[in-house]
Design an enzyme around this catalytic site. Structure first.
Site, short mmCIF file in Angstrom:
data_model
loop_
_atom_site.label_atom_id
_atom_site.label_comp_id
_atom_site.label_asym_id
_atom_site.label_seq_id
_atom_site.Cartn_x
_atom_site.Cartn_y
_atom_site.Cartn_z
N ASN A 215 30.77 59.51 25.09
CA ASN A 215 29.83 59.39 26.21
C ASN A 215 28.53 58.83 25.65
O ASN A 215 27.78 59.54 24.97
CB ASN A 215 29.62 60.79 26.82
CG ASN A 215 28.54 60.78 27.90
OD1 ASN A 215 28.07 59.72 28.32
ND2 ASN A 215 28.15 61.97 28.35
N TRP A 216 28.29 57.57 25.92
CA TRP A 216 27.10 56.92 25.34
C TRP A 216 25.81 57.35 26.03
O TRP A 216 24.73 57.02 25.58
CB TRP A 216 27.24 55.40 25.43
CG TRP A 216 28.27 54.82 24.52
CD1 TRP A 216 29.05 55.50 23.61
CD2 TRP A 216 28.64 53.44 24.40
NE1 TRP A 216 29.87 54.62 22.95
CE2 TRP A 216 29.65 53.35 23.41
CE3 TRP A 216 28.24 52.26 25.04
CZ2 TRP A 216 30.24 52.15 23.04
CZ3 TRP A 216 28.82 51.06 24.68
CH2 TRP A 216 29.81 51.00 23.69
N LYS A 217 25.93 58.03 27.15
CA LYS A 217 24.74 58.42 27.93
C LYS A 217 23.87 57.18 28.17
O LYS A 217 24.41 56.10 28.37
CB LYS A 217 24.01 59.56 27.24
CG LYS A 217 24.96 60.73 26.92
CD LYS A 217 24.28 61.99 26.49
CE LYS A 217 25.33 63.06 26.24
NZ LYS A 217 24.78 64.35 25.89
N HIS B 133 28.73 66.18 34.66
CA HIS B 133 28.11 66.44 33.36
C HIS B 133 26.89 67.35 33.58
O HIS B 133 26.18 67.22 34.58
CB HIS B 133 27.70 65.12 32.70
CG HIS B 133 27.34 65.31 31.25
ND1 HIS B 133 26.13 65.82 30.86
CD2 HIS B 133 28.05 65.09 30.12
CE1 HIS B 133 26.11 65.90 29.53
NE2 HIS B 133 27.26 65.46 29.06
N GLU C 16 24.06 67.27 32.38
CA GLU C 16 22.80 66.54 32.55
C GLU C 16 22.65 66.05 34.00
O GLU C 16 21.54 65.94 34.51
CB GLU C 16 22.74 65.37 31.54
CG GLU C 16 22.50 65.90 30.13
CD GLU C 16 23.06 65.04 29.02
OE1 GLU C 16 23.39 63.87 29.26
OE2 GLU C 16 23.17 65.56 27.88
N GLU D 121 31.76 71.98 28.00
CA GLU D 121 30.57 71.63 27.24
C GLU D 121 29.49 72.70 27.46
O GLU D 121 28.75 72.62 28.45
CB GLU D 121 30.02 70.27 27.69
CG GLU D 121 30.96 69.11 27.50
CD GLU D 121 30.23 67.78 27.40
OE1 GLU D 121 30.44 67.08 26.41
OE2 GLU D 121 29.42 67.46 28.30
N GLY E 146 23.70 68.13 22.13
CA GLY E 146 22.58 67.42 21.49
C GLY E 146 21.67 68.32 20.68
O GLY E 146 20.58 67.92 20.28
N SER F 126 27.77 68.65 20.30
CA SER F 126 27.53 68.47 18.86
C SER F 126 28.83 68.34 18.05
O SER F 126 28.91 68.83 16.91
CB SER F 126 26.65 69.59 18.31
OG SER F 126 25.40 69.59 18.96
N GLY G 16 26.27 62.02 20.73
CA GLY G 16 25.61 61.37 19.58
C GLY G 16 26.56 60.72 18.58
O GLY G 16 26.35 59.57 18.19
P1 13P Z 1 26.44 65.58 21.87
O1 13P Z 1 27.75 65.27 21.20
O2 13P Z 1 25.37 64.59 21.53
O3 13P Z 1 26.03 67.00 21.65
O4 13P Z 1 26.68 65.41 23.45
C1 13P Z 1 27.72 66.08 24.05
C2 13P Z 1 27.88 65.58 25.43
O5 13P Z 1 27.08 65.90 26.29
C3 13P Z 1 29.00 64.69 25.72
O6 13P Z 1 29.14 64.51 27.10
#
Ligand code: 13P
Length: 253
Positions: free
Chosen positions: A9-11, A95, A97, A167, A173, A213, A235
């Site tokens: 997931n590149w966000k 998600h 977020e 998650e 993150g 993470s 990440g």
């Molecule tokens: P990280 O791997 O950066 O913690 O992000 C996880 C995430 O939200 C994947 O959707």
């Protein structure tokens, strides 16, 4: 035996040309394609270039969100039909977020899930508790309620092909990963919820990822667990070397 699925997931990262170059650079390192499902989820504007870069290689492209309607007066939104038209196969839904920063409700996520199935896209449905909920021993009930709400009115045939991503919000993150035992316990709980909602053929078919993470140093231990079928990675999916290591771990799981 469920096939492992590793999704990046590149966000809100990379520019479109960088994203396409990234895929061009690592696509020929994908001999493990039949042992692991590989999904890359770039931002919307990158999708056409990234889909093109991935064409004829064993990887699928996903979107990070979508609206549930096919078209209409929804300024700033992107429809399932538009994604399907670009040959997008997966879509991340719910998600944390999006739940947190864009007030997405369980009800909205349920509508999106149904729309994804209606358009033959595979949803990656995200669930997970906050640190406060974990500390107060509410994590299991909370995640259960998210799973039940997401799958409300979804048929067994559809549910079978879904991917669920557990998650925990406090692990995203932050560099803090849930212990592999804690992560597996929650994934097993999610599977039990699906068994109650449907039956064992569904709960055994649904693939459940862990996210938060995930990196090369911890993925092997996570994937060795009975109910963790893959990872949703933020990440560590942005760098070619680390993403490739995660894919190799998936192929060897
Ligand atoms: P990280 O791997 O950066 O913690 O992000 C996880 C995430 O939200 C994947 O959707």
């Amino acid at each position: 035996m469920r096939k492992p699925i590793i999704a990046g997931n590149w966000k809100m990262n990379k520019l479109a040309a960088d994203g396409a170059r990234f895929v061009l650079d690592f696509r020929s390192h994908l001999p493990m394609g039949d042992k692991v499902d590989v999904v890359v989820c770039p931002p919307y504007p990158h999708l056409p270039l990234v889909v093109e870069a991935a064409r004829d290689y064993p990887m699928d492209i996903g979107a990070q969100n979508m609206h549930f309607e096919d078209s209409g007066a929804f300024t700033g939104e992107v429809s399932p039909e538009m994604l399907k038209d670009l040959l997008v196969e997966y879509v991340i839904l719910g998600h944390s977020e999006r739940r947190e920063h864009f007030q997405e409700s369980d009800e909205l996520i349920n509508k999106k899930l149904k729309a994804a199935f209606d358009h033959q896209m595979t949803p990656i449905v995200c669930v997970g508790e906050s640190l406060e909920q974990r500390v107060q021993n509410q994590a299991y009930d909370f995640v259960e309620s998210q799973v039940k709400a997401a799958f409300d009115g979804v048929s067994a045939e559809q549910a079978k092909v879904a991917v669920v991503a557990y998650e925990p919000i406090w692990a995203i993150g932050t560099g803090k990963t849930a212990s592999s035992d804690d992560a597996n316990d929650m994934c097993a709980h999610i599977r039990n919820v699906l068994k109650d909602l449907y039956d064992e053929s569904v709960s055994e078919a649904v693939r459940i990822q862990y996210g938060g993470s995930v990196k090369p140093a911890n993925i092997d231990e996570l994937l060795a667990k009975s109910d963790i079928d893959g990872a949703l990675v933020g990440g560590a999916s942005l760098e070619k070397d680390s993403f490739l290591k995660l894919l190799e771990a998936g192929a060897n799981a």
